[in-house]
Design a protein around this motif. Structure first.
Motif, PDB file in Angstrom:
ATOM      1  N   THR A 195       0.834  -1.200   0.000  1.00  0.00           N
ATOM      2  CA  THR A 195       0.000   0.000   0.000  1.00  0.00           C
ATOM      3  C   THR A 195       0.869   1.251   0.000  1.00  0.00           C
ATOM      4  N   GLY A 196       0.294   2.366  -0.466  1.00  0.00           N
ATOM      5  CA  GLY A 196       0.979   3.647  -0.489  1.00  0.00           C
ATOM      6  C   GLY A 196       0.010   4.766  -0.164  1.00  0.00           C
ATOM      7  N   ASN A 197       0.471   6.020  -0.343  1.00  0.00           N
ATOM      8  CA  ASN A 197      -0.379   7.167  -0.018  1.00  0.00           C
ATOM      9  C   ASN A 197      -0.348   8.223  -1.107  1.00  0.00           C
ATOM     10  N   GLY A 198      -0.067   7.767  -2.349  1.00  0.00           N
ATOM     11  CA  GLY A 198      -0.187   8.682  -3.483  1.00  0.00           C
ATOM     12  C   GLY A 198       1.111   9.149  -4.092  1.00  0.00           C
ATOM     13  N   GLY A 199       2.241   8.901  -3.438  1.00  0.00           N
ATOM     14  CA  GLY A 199       3.508   9.331  -3.999  1.00  0.00           C
ATOM     15  C   GLY A 199       3.932   8.437  -5.165  1.00  0.00           C
ATOM     16  N   THR A 200       4.859   8.923  -5.970  1.00  0.00           N
ATOM     17  CA  THR A 200       5.391   8.142  -7.084  1.00  0.00           C
ATOM     18  C   THR A 200       6.431   7.169  -6.560  1.00  0.00           C
ATOM     19  N   LEU A 201       6.228   5.848  -6.810  1.00  0.00           N
ATOM     20  CA  LEU A 201       7.055   4.802  -6.227  1.00  0.00           C
ATOM     21  C   LEU A 201       8.106   4.333  -7.234  1.00  0.00           C
ATOM     22  N   GLY A 202       9.346   4.198  -6.754  1.00  0.00           N
ATOM     23  CA  GLY A 202      10.417   3.689  -7.611  1.00  0.00           C
ATOM     24  C   GLY A 202      10.489   2.168  -7.563  1.00  0.00           C
ATOM     25  N   ASN A 203      11.349   1.576  -8.415  1.00  0.00           N
ATOM     26  CA  ASN A 203      11.552   0.138  -8.450  1.00  0.00           C
ATOM     27  C   ASN A 203      12.526  -0.284  -7.351  1.00  0.00           C
ATOM     28  N   TRP A 204      12.374  -1.553  -6.913  1.00  0.00           N
ATOM     29  CA  TRP A 204      13.265  -2.109  -5.903  1.00  0.00           C
ATOM     30  C   TRP A 204      14.453  -2.806  -6.580  1.00  0.00           C
ATOM     31  N   LYS A 205      15.627  -2.625  -5.964  1.00  0.00           N
ATOM     32  CA  LYS A 205      16.826  -3.318  -6.408  1.00  0.00           C
ATOM     33  C   LYS A 205      17.386  -4.121  -5.243  1.00  0.00           C
ATOM     34  N   ILE A 206      17.891  -5.355  -5.536  1.00  0.00           N
ATOM     35  CA  ILE A 206      18.413  -6.239  -4.497  1.00  0.00           C
ATOM     36  C   ILE A 206      19.880  -6.510  -4.784  1.00  0.00           C
ATOM     37  N   SER A 207      20.715  -6.301  -3.785  1.00  0.00           N
ATOM     38  CA  SER A 207      22.141  -6.597  -3.907  1.00  0.00           C
ATOM     39  C   SER A 207      22.588  -7.380  -2.690  1.00  0.00           C
ATOM     40  N   THR A 208      23.582  -8.300  -2.909  1.00  0.00           N
ATOM     41  CA  THR A 208      24.085  -9.146  -1.829  1.00  0.00           C
ATOM     42  C   THR A 208      25.503  -8.725  -1.505  1.00  0.00           C
ATOM     43  N   TRP A 209      25.807  -8.660  -0.243  1.00  0.00           N
ATOM     44  CA  TRP A 209      27.121  -8.199   0.168  1.00  0.00           C
ATOM     45  C   TRP A 209      28.222  -9.148  -0.310  1.00  0.00           C
ATOM     46  N   SER A 210      28.001 -10.460  -0.141  1.00  0.00           N
ATOM     47  CA  SER A 210      28.990 -11.453  -0.571  1.00  0.00           C
ATOM     48  C   SER A 210      28.309 -12.803  -0.720  1.00  0.00           C
ATOM     49  N   ASN A 211      28.992 -13.760  -1.326  1.00  0.00           N
ATOM     50  CA  ASN A 211      28.414 -15.085  -1.526  1.00  0.00           C
ATOM     51  C   ASN A 211      28.347 -15.888  -0.230  1.00  0.00           C
ATOM     52  N   THR A 212      29.099 -15.475   0.771  1.00  0.00           N
ATOM     53  CA  THR A 212      29.131 -16.236   2.025  1.00  0.00           C
ATOM     54  C   THR A 212      28.167 -15.692   3.064  1.00  0.00           C
ATOM     55  N   THR A 213      27.358 -14.706   2.711  1.00  0.00           N
ATOM     56  CA  THR A 213      26.427 -14.124   3.669  1.00  0.00           C
ATOM     57  C   THR A 213      25.013 -14.195   3.133  1.00  0.00           C
ATOM     58  N   SER A 214      24.070 -14.115   4.056  1.00  0.00           N
ATOM     59  CA  SER A 214      22.656 -14.127   3.676  1.00  0.00           C
ATOM     60  C   SER A 214      22.008 -12.767   3.859  1.00  0.00           C
TER      61      SER A 214
ATOM     62  N   LEU B 223       1.672   6.682   5.398  1.00  0.00           N
ATOM     63  CA  LEU B 223       2.169   5.316   5.517  1.00  0.00           C
ATOM     64  C   LEU B 223       2.279   4.626   4.160  1.00  0.00           C
ATOM     65  N   TYR B 224       3.447   3.979   3.938  1.00  0.00           N
ATOM     66  CA  TYR B 224       3.701   3.138   2.776  1.00  0.00           C
ATOM     67  C   TYR B 224       4.186   1.781   3.294  1.00  0.00           C
ATOM     68  N   ARG B 225       3.952   0.711   2.458  1.00  0.00           N
ATOM     69  CA  ARG B 225       4.287  -0.637   2.914  1.00  0.00           C
ATOM     70  C   ARG B 225       5.038  -1.388   1.828  1.00  0.00           C
ATOM     71  N   ALA B 226       6.147  -2.042   2.267  1.00  0.00           N
ATOM     72  CA  ALA B 226       6.935  -2.894   1.358  1.00  0.00           C
ATOM     73  C   ALA B 226       6.822  -4.341   1.830  1.00  0.00           C
ATOM     74  N   VAL B 227       6.653  -5.308   0.871  1.00  0.00           N
ATOM     75  CA  VAL B 227       6.511  -6.730   1.177  1.00  0.00           C
ATOM     76  C   VAL B 227       7.777  -7.447   0.723  1.00  0.00           C
ATOM     77  N   ILE B 228       8.430  -8.170   1.673  1.00  0.00           N
ATOM     78  CA  ILE B 228       9.674  -8.892   1.386  1.00  0.00           C
ATOM     79  C   ILE B 228       9.379 -10.383   1.569  1.00  0.00           C
ATOM     80  N   ARG B 229       9.722 -11.214   0.530  1.00  0.00           N
ATOM     81  CA  ARG B 229       9.295 -12.604   0.542  1.00  0.00           C
ATOM     82  C   ARG B 229      10.402 -13.521  -0.005  1.00  0.00           C
ATOM     83  N   ASN B 230      10.484 -14.763   0.549  1.00  0.00           N
ATOM     84  CA  ASN B 230      11.235 -15.859  -0.065  1.00  0.00           C
ATOM     85  C   ASN B 230      10.436 -17.151   0.076  1.00  0.00           C
ATOM     86  N   SER B 231      11.052 -18.307  -0.206  1.00  0.00           N
ATOM     87  CA  SER B 231      10.320 -19.562  -0.196  1.00  0.00           C
ATOM     88  C   SER B 231       9.847 -19.967   1.191  1.00  0.00           C
ATOM     89  N   GLU B 232      10.404 -19.382   2.253  1.00  0.00           N
ATOM     90  CA  GLU B 232      10.054 -19.764   3.613  1.00  0.00           C
ATOM     91  C   GLU B 232       8.992 -18.859   4.236  1.00  0.00           C
TER      92      GLU B 232
END
Length: 584
Positions: free
Chosen positions: A132-151, A169-178
């Motif tokens: 959900t949002g409140n009317g502002g213009t929303l940008g795209n999400w980018k995901i980066s990993t610090w290193s291959n040995t970390t989660s 109030l704005y809301r972001a949903v973060i999901r994986n297989s679990e």
């Protein structure tokens, strides 16, 4: 040595199977802690509740969690050659916000892009999207990993607000297989006013400066208003030095009254914006007041004070002798008590109730005569104070209290309580010394006596007026037989006022009886007409018929006025000029 990679779901049971047999031991590859001994678990490591061995000596770990993630090693042999296998475990779990809370607040300005950055712990890697949002213009999400040995993964995006009603109030949903989590992001309008420093310590007699700056302002110069508060109570309004978009407030030669919040309010483009800083004042202890309280058997001295920083110690001295270190035989009946009390403290002419410290010294009145000076030494790491109590002032206070109670006549209970309060020696908020306290006490006593005398004189004036009226009425009646007849004829005449009545002998007796208890004449003989005329002239203030002799006698008789207490046989003489000698 070979490596084995194993994924384990959080909360499940991990089963570690060594590739070859027989399995000799299981251990931690980094710390070399031995988990198994023979066919059991090493009890010394306190892991028996989590680990156990099956029939094939495979290692099983219950309720596998993040604390169990490490490299496990099994030792075995391959055709008689010793071999070690290391199990590298990755825990599979749903996303966790790295800062362990899921509500964040971001400041934004209409017309500006606000960037968002979230660090999330997740395996496997998550996906993220706007909810959900409140009317502002929303940008795209980018995901980066610090290193291959970390989660741990960093998620970035942006929001562009084009109007003030898009804050909220704005809301972001973060999901994986679990599983998934929601992150709540609340955008608030950025406070364009900022006071620096936010927290400052001012040592007494120094000067501190607070700078109020407003940014992102176009148009006319803003108006700055400074206000000083303490515990939410407004103390005073101040003025700073304004320079375009900056205002500088100087707190010079600071003392304990300068502690509190300093708010800078800026009026600009029809809006009021405020930012606040807090000033702490540190210095030697401040004496709020010192009191002397007496009763029938004891004397209590108290010192009320503020200390920032806290005291290092507090010591009472009697005749320069440390009471705390004195032996019990010298001061067995002396008690010291340190408490906290609520008192009203003056902050730049504003009284605020504060919870402050108080130290009390109590002792018997019988030992006052053996004391010269009493003082209370208070010290913190910046400085010290030592308020003084002089024993002779204590004696005067006690004696004056007793004398006032025994000598005052016609004292009401409420007035007596007022006298007791006046006897208490108190310093003012700036710390009066004992001599000033004694002067204040004497002024209170003199004021009370003046009021008492004024009341007595008022009573005398009223009584004198009543007596004068009565005397005038009595002298208007002829006291000789011939004049009594003449008076009766005048009363019987129809042309005279019929409201007058003649007095019978019993009425004369009543008048004489009353006058006996109220008025004593210097010369009561009125047998001739000349004396009657002259006395009537005195009563009516007519000096034409007053002979010199009678004037002098009546003048001399008015020199002394005596007032009696109806409950006492003692009389009190008061010299006045009222012209009558009256007994009440």
């Amino acid at each position: 040595m070979a490596n084995v990679y194993l994924n384990v779901t959080e909360g499940s049971t991990a089963v570690l199977k060594c590739p070859t047999n027989p399995v000799y031991t299981w251990s931690d590859a980094l710390t070399n802690d031995i988990y198994t001994l023979n066919d059991g678990i090493n009890q010394e490591l306190n892991i028996s509740m989590k680990m156990y061995l099956d029939d094939n000596r495979n290692l099983l770990i219950n309720d596998f969690g993040k604390d169990d993630v490490r490299t496990y090693r099994c030792s075995t042999d391959d055709k008689g050659i010793p071999v070690w296998y290391d199990f590298n475990i990755r825990l599979i779990f749903k996303p966790i916000f790295y800062k362990n809370y899921r509500n964040i607040k971001l400041s934004s300005v209409v017309g500006n892009v606000t960037n968002i950055s979230l660090d999330v712990n997740s395996y496997p890697a998550p996906t993220v999207s706007w909810g959900t949002g409140n009317g502002g213009t929303l940008g795209n999400w980018k995901i980066s990993t610090w290193s291959n040995t970390t989660s741990i993964h960093r998620l970035t995006s942006s929001v562009f607000l084009t109007a003030r009603d898009q804050f909220g109030l704005y809301r972001a949903v973060i999901r994986n297989s679990e599983g998934s989590i929601d992150i709540c992001i609340r955008f608030v309008e950025e406070n364009m006013v900022d006071v620096q420093p936010k927290h400052v310590v001012c040592y007494t007699t120094q000067t501190v400066k607070l700078r109020c700056n407003i940014k992102n302002v176009e148009g006319p110069f803003p108006t700055f208003i400074w206000n000083h508060y303490l515990n939410g109570v407004h103390i005073r309004r101040l003025s700073g030095e304004d320079h375009n978009n900056i205002s500088v407030l100087s707190i010079t030669y600071c003392n304990y009254q300068d502690v509190g919040d300093y708010s800078c309010t800026v009026a600009c483009n029809g809006r009021n914006m405020t930012s606040t800083a807090y000033v702490i004042v540190q210095g030697a202890p401040v004496i709020i007041k010192q009191d002397v309280i007496t009763d029938s058997s004891n004397v209590t001295l108290s010192v009320t004070y503020i200390s920032e920083p806290p005291l290092m110690y507090i010591i009472w001295y009697i005749n320069d002798e440390n009471v705390n270190e004195s032996n019990a035989s010298n001061h067995s009946d002396i008690f010291i008590q340190n408490i906290k009390v609520n008192v009203r403290v003056n902050y730049h002419k504003t009284l605020i109730t504060r919870n402050v410290h108080q130290s009390k010294l109590s002792f018997s009145r019988a030992v006052v005569s053996h004391m010269d000076t009493i003082s209370c030494h208070l010290k913190n790491f910046i400085g010290s104070r030592e308020p003084l109590f002089e024993a002779n002032m204590l004696t005067i206070s006690i004696n004056n209290k007793e004398n006032l109670i025994s000598n005052i006549i016609y004292v009401k209970p409420t007035e007596l309580e007022s006298i007791r309060d006046d006897i208490t020696v108190c310093s003012d908020l700036n710390g009066l010394d004992n001599e000033q306290a004694g002067v204040s006490m004497n002024k209170s006593i003199l004021t009370y006596m003046a009021v008492l005398c004024a009341g007595v004189l008022t009573t005398i004036i009223i009584v004198a007026a009543i007596v004068r009226k009565y005397v005038k009425q009595k002298l208007s009646v002829d006291l000789t037989p011939s004049n009594r007849a003449s008076a009766n004829r005048q009363i019987e005449s129809p042309v005279e006022d019929d409201t007058s009545q003649s007095l019978n002998p019993s009425q004369y007796a009543e008048i004489d009886d009353v006058s006996y208890h109220s008025i004593t004449w210097r010369d009561s003989s009125l047998d001739n007409e000349q004396e009657y005329i002259e006395m009537n002239a005195v009563v009516n203030n007519d000096s034409t018929y007053l002979s010199t002799q009678y004037y002098e006698e009546i003048r001399d008789s008015s020199r002394e006025l005596r007032v009696y207490d109806c409950t006492s046989t003692n009389e009190t003489g008061v010299n006045t000029g009222s012209g009558l000698n009256i007994t009440v």
